[in-house]
Scaffold this motif. Structure first.
Motif, PDB file in Angstrom:
ATOM      1  N   ASP A  95       5.587  12.836 -25.358  1.00  0.00           N
ATOM      2  CA  ASP A  95       5.368  12.890 -23.908  1.00  0.00           C
ATOM      3  C   ASP A  95       3.904  12.652 -23.555  1.00  0.00           C
ATOM      4  O   ASP A  95       3.592  11.963 -22.577  1.00  0.00           O
ATOM      5  CB  ASP A  95       5.817  14.260 -23.366  1.00  0.00           C
ATOM      6  N   HIS A  96       3.003  13.211 -24.369  1.00  0.00           N
ATOM      7  CA  HIS A  96       1.575  13.043 -24.069  1.00  0.00           C
ATOM      8  C   HIS A  96       1.133  11.602 -24.310  1.00  0.00           C
ATOM      9  O   HIS A  96       0.373  11.044 -23.506  1.00  0.00           O
ATOM     10  CB  HIS A  96       0.759  14.003 -24.935  1.00  0.00           C
ATOM     11  N   LEU A  97       1.599  10.996 -25.395  1.00  0.00           N
ATOM     12  CA  LEU A  97       1.230   9.609 -25.671  1.00  0.00           C
ATOM     13  C   LEU A  97       1.722   8.687 -24.560  1.00  0.00           C
ATOM     14  O   LEU A  97       1.066   7.689 -24.231  1.00  0.00           O
ATOM     15  CB  LEU A  97       1.815   9.161 -27.014  1.00  0.00           C
ATOM     16  N   TRP A 104      -6.530   3.635 -24.003  1.00  0.00           N
ATOM     17  CA  TRP A 104      -6.719   4.502 -25.161  1.00  0.00           C
ATOM     18  C   TRP A 104      -6.186   3.843 -26.426  1.00  0.00           C
ATOM     19  O   TRP A 104      -6.671   4.104 -27.534  1.00  0.00           O
ATOM     20  CB  TRP A 104      -6.010   5.825 -24.903  1.00  0.00           C
ATOM     21  N   TYR A 105      -5.200   2.978 -26.267  1.00  0.00           N
ATOM     22  CA  TYR A 105      -4.538   2.366 -27.426  1.00  0.00           C
ATOM     23  C   TYR A 105      -5.290   1.109 -27.852  1.00  0.00           C
ATOM     24  O   TYR A 105      -4.810  -0.012 -27.683  1.00  0.00           O
ATOM     25  CB  TYR A 105      -3.087   2.006 -27.098  1.00  0.00           C
ATOM     26  N   ASP A 106      -6.482   1.297 -28.418  1.00  0.00           N
ATOM     27  CA  ASP A 106      -7.195   0.140 -28.932  1.00  0.00           C
ATOM     28  C   ASP A 106      -6.657  -0.193 -30.317  1.00  0.00           C
ATOM     29  O   ASP A 106      -5.726   0.434 -30.824  1.00  0.00           O
ATOM     30  CB  ASP A 106      -8.707   0.393 -28.966  1.00  0.00           C
ATOM     31  N   SER A 107      -7.251  -1.208 -30.947  1.00  0.00           N
ATOM     32  CA  SER A 107      -6.715  -1.705 -32.217  1.00  0.00           C
ATOM     33  C   SER A 107      -6.748  -0.647 -33.320  1.00  0.00           C
ATOM     34  O   SER A 107      -5.918  -0.663 -34.225  1.00  0.00           O
ATOM     35  CB  SER A 107      -7.517  -2.932 -32.659  1.00  0.00           C
ATOM     36  N   GLY A 108      -7.701   0.270 -33.265  1.00  0.00           N
ATOM     37  CA  GLY A 108      -7.792   1.276 -34.316  1.00  0.00           C
ATOM     38  C   GLY A 108      -6.794   2.402 -34.175  1.00  0.00           C
ATOM     39  O   GLY A 108      -6.650   3.218 -35.093  1.00  0.00           O
ATOM     40  N   VAL A 310      -5.944  14.634 -29.968  1.00  0.00           N
ATOM     41  CA  VAL A 310      -5.103  13.710 -29.201  1.00  0.00           C
ATOM     42  C   VAL A 310      -4.530  14.397 -27.969  1.00  0.00           C
ATOM     43  O   VAL A 310      -4.540  13.842 -26.862  1.00  0.00           O
ATOM     44  CB  VAL A 310      -3.966  13.158 -30.091  1.00  0.00           C
ATOM     45  N   LEU A 311      -4.035  15.624 -28.150  1.00  0.00           N
ATOM     46  CA  LEU A 311      -3.423  16.335 -27.025  1.00  0.00           C
ATOM     47  C   LEU A 311      -4.447  16.756 -25.978  1.00  0.00           C
ATOM     48  O   LEU A 311      -4.087  17.010 -24.828  1.00  0.00           O
ATOM     49  CB  LEU A 311      -2.671  17.566 -27.540  1.00  0.00           C
ATOM     50  N   PHE A 337     -13.469  -2.192 -12.581  1.00  0.00           N
ATOM     51  CA  PHE A 337     -12.861  -1.607 -13.775  1.00  0.00           C
ATOM     52  C   PHE A 337     -13.660  -2.033 -14.997  1.00  0.00           C
ATOM     53  O   PHE A 337     -13.944  -3.211 -15.192  1.00  0.00           O
ATOM     54  CB  PHE A 337     -11.404  -2.053 -13.929  1.00  0.00           C
ATOM     55  N   ARG A 338     -14.003  -1.043 -15.819  1.00  0.00           N
ATOM     56  CA  ARG A 338     -14.772  -1.307 -17.032  1.00  0.00           C
ATOM     57  C   ARG A 338     -13.963  -0.887 -18.250  1.00  0.00           C
ATOM     58  O   ARG A 338     -13.262   0.125 -18.223  1.00  0.00           O
ATOM     59  CB  ARG A 338     -16.097  -0.539 -17.017  1.00  0.00           C
ATOM     60  N   HIS A 339     -14.083  -1.661 -19.289  1.00  0.00           N
ATOM     61  CA  HIS A 339     -13.451  -1.332 -20.569  1.00  0.00           C
ATOM     62  C   HIS A 339     -14.540  -1.338 -21.631  1.00  0.00           C
ATOM     63  O   HIS A 339     -15.176  -2.369 -21.857  1.00  0.00           O
ATOM     64  CB  HIS A 339     -12.354  -2.338 -20.912  1.00  0.00           C
ATOM     65  N   ASP A 340     -14.741  -0.185 -22.267  1.00  0.00           N
ATOM     66  CA  ASP A 340     -15.880  -0.006 -23.171  1.00  0.00           C
ATOM     67  C   ASP A 340     -17.165  -0.266 -22.388  1.00  0.00           C
ATOM     68  O   ASP A 340     -17.407   0.359 -21.377  1.00  0.00           O
ATOM     69  CB  ASP A 340     -15.746  -0.917 -24.390  1.00  0.00           C
ATOM     70  N   ASP A 341     -17.953  -1.238 -22.827  1.00  0.00           N
ATOM     71  CA  ASP A 341     -19.215  -1.524 -22.134  1.00  0.00           C
ATOM     72  C   ASP A 341     -19.130  -2.784 -21.280  1.00  0.00           C
ATOM     73  O   ASP A 341     -20.143  -3.251 -20.760  1.00  0.00           O
ATOM     74  CB  ASP A 341     -20.351  -1.697 -23.160  1.00  0.00           C
ATOM     75  N   ARG A 342     -17.928  -3.315 -21.118  1.00  0.00           N
ATOM     76  CA  ARG A 342     -17.777  -4.581 -20.393  1.00  0.00           C
ATOM     77  C   ARG A 342     -17.112  -4.346 -19.045  1.00  0.00           C
ATOM     78  O   ARG A 342     -16.126  -3.606 -18.956  1.00  0.00           O
ATOM     79  CB  ARG A 342     -16.939  -5.565 -21.217  1.00  0.00           C
TER      80      ARG A 342
END
Length: 574
Positions: A95-97, A104-108, A310-311, A337-342
């Motif tokens: 439910d939290h995910l 939040w769901y980047d490649s890593g 994570v929670l 809207f910014r993502h990371d530093d971009r």
């Protein structure tokens, strides 16, 4: 440890966990007291009247029986609570995910979540079922025996009591010395899992490059790092294990020497000395097991810490008083809207009146797909507002917002099930006639007719058993079945062959009919039929207007238009 476990699980599980821990503590105390009865038993047996030991033997047997019952009940409670906690943890994590922003769901995160949701949850939740009872017994039972030794002979009892802080200090030292190694090994595990997933997903590329017979160096290096990290972890834990073993043996030897000295001096009888030594020997086994149990508990605690992190990640905030959209128009007001530093979108303002079609065009990386994701509130904006029906999406409940939107992505993901199950995701309570009508409108019926299983045909994981065009038709049928007033399309025909493109385009036209539409598109046919076109570049709207008007201006849109399609495609589209 228990405090972190309860924080991860939530307050609703506090009572059964505390009850189970209390039962385990009582069981460990009863075990220690049952061993304490060996003192009078041995004293009477080795004294002048062995028959006087009979009542103590009966009491010892009764204590052992009580301990056996309590141990059974505590273990049973631990298993039952552990099973409940495992199911609850999976539900809470899932439910939290589902509420976390997509950013939040980047490649890593793929490898991390895979390890966490699999082995991590099992390891963390095994604490109650498998680790807590032996740990409580290894700590509480020796302490109870030490109290019995103090009552039997204060000198030997004090000597045993003096060993308690030494054992505790060794445990703390061992935990600190292995913490860094455990963290490094967990990081390597996550990286290796990501590499395995990457290796499986990259099979078409590897085979196209003729590299099927050679090893995948990145994966090999990652697995080698896992091996090295595991070896470092074992070496880091070794001093603690040896230290605890030597300490326990030294303590027992010291008690033996002290007891012999007292016995030779006449201060302690032979029976009492033998009983105390038996108790000391009984303390040794649980104390020696602390190194193994402690290592497993540290690993579980580390996984609990990851789960807790994570929670604790803040989800998209839900409105306290949800509002409902007043109409089906869209508006982006000074959105940044910014993502990371971009900065992906920079002070972007755009509106789509109800029932109109807007085509968003621009070079790769301009922020086109991000614009659709902000409308669907996959992310929250850093500045400005996104409004659906005149209401800020942050003030609309998630279910209400999703009911307003039908989304068709370029990369379609299908769940491993039948075609009908995947179509019904759009509206699970739809009747059979409605599902069939949506499939016909999306021209999915043509696909169903040629598949051996028909509607029950399995699509495979991610839809791997279907072609790209077939998956796209399932996605369009799903959107048609949902019958939402606003449609978001993300280059749905960009990677299709002409036959599938024609079929998908027909389904898309039916999907867009009478609805508010925002489409990210490069195909000429889709762009020309839009009411308005917005040319996006560098996160800003640089041009906006109808297709013909923008071509007449000869600006960035016209240059992009003339450079993008082939002359044959341009002629065909006209």
């Amino acid at each position: 440890m228990i405090r972190m476990l309860l924080r991860v699980l939530g307050p609703e599980y506090a009572r059964p966990v505390r009850r189970t821990v209390a039962l385990m503590v009582v069981t460990a105390i009863v075990e220690g007291l049952s061993y304490g009865l060996l003192v009078p038993v041995l004293r009477e047996l080795l004294g002048g009247d062995p028959a006087a030991a009979r009542p103590w033997l009966v009491a010892f047997g009764a204590a052992v029986a009580v301990y056996a019952v309590l141990r059974y009940l505590s273990d049973l409670s631990g298993f039952r609570v552990g099973s409940v906690l495992l199911g609850g943890m999976y539900h809470r994590l899932g439910d939290h995910l589902a509420r976390l922003p997509l950013g939040w769901y980047d490649s890593g995160r793929v490898g991390e979540v895979s390890v966490l949701a699999g082995r991590g949850v099992l390891q963390a939740m095994s604490v109650i079922a498998h680790l807590l009872a032996p740990f409580v017994s290894a700590c509480v039972t020796p302490l109870t025996i030490v109290v019995v030794m103090l009552a039997s002979d204060w000198r030997l009892g004090l000597a045993a009591l003096a060993a308690v802080p030494v054992v505790a200090a060794i445990q703390v030292w061992a935990a600190r010395s292995t913490a860094a190694a455990d963290a490094a090994r967990a990081g390597r595990d996550r990286a290796a899992t990501g590499r395995v997933i990457e290796y499986l997903q990259a099979q078409p590329v590897l085979r196209a490059g003729g590299r099927t017979g050679e090893r995948f160096r990145l994966l090999d290096d990652s697995l080698e790092e896992v091996r090295r990290a595991s070896r470092r972890g074992v070496l880091a834990a070794l001093p603690g294990v040896l230290g605890l073993t030597l300490t326990v043996q030294a303590i027992f030897t010291a008690l033996l020497v002290l007891g012999a000295h007292l016995a030779l001096g006449g201060s302690v009888g032979a029976a009492e000395l033998l009983a105390v030594l038996v108790l000391a020997a009984r303390c040794a086994d649980p104390l020696l097991s602390l190194s193994d149990i402690g290592g497993r508990l540290r690993a579980a605690r580390f996984e609990l810490g990851r789960l807790d992190a994570v929670l604790r990640t803040p989800p998209l905030p839900a409105p306290t008083t949800p509002l409902r959209p007043a109409h089906r128009g869209l508006e982006l007001a000074s959105v940044t809207f910014r993502h990371d530093d971009r900065t992906v979108l920079d002070d972007l303002t755009l509106s789509v009146p109800p029932g109109q079609r807007l085509a968003v065009v621009g070079p790769s990386g301009a922020g086109k797909s991000t614009l659709l994701q902000l409308i669907a509130r996959f992310h929250d904006v850093d500045a400005g507002a996104v409004r659906v029906g005149g209401v800020d999406v942050r003030s609309i409940g998630t279910e209400v917002l999703m009911a307003q939107l039908a989304i068709v992505f370029q990369d379609v993901y299908l769940f491993d099930g039948s075609i009908e199950e995947n179509v019904r995701l759009g509206r699970p309570d739809a009747g059979e006639a409605e599902v069939r009508a949506a499939a016909t409108a999306a021209r999915l019926d043509e696909v169903i007719e040629r598949l051996p299983g028909g509607w029950a045909a399995n699509v495979g994981e991610g839809g791997a058993l279907l072609s790209g065009g077939e998956r796209q038709r399932v996605s369009i049928a799903r959107a048609l079945l949902k019958d939402a007033p606003i449609v978001l399309l993300d280059e749905v025909t960009s990677a299709l062959d002409p036959v599938n493109e024609a079929a998908v385009h027909e389904g898309v036209e039916r999907l867009m009919a009478g609805r508010t539409v925002v489409m990210v598109a490069h195909r000429l046919r889709a762009v020309e039929r839009a009411d308005r076109v917005a040319f996006l570049d560098g996160g800003r709207i640089v041009e906006e207007g109808c297709h013909d008007e923008l071509l007449r201006r000869g600006g960035p849109y016209a240059a992009f238009w003339n450079a993008s399609p082939t002359p044959a495609e341009r002629t065909e589209s006209r």
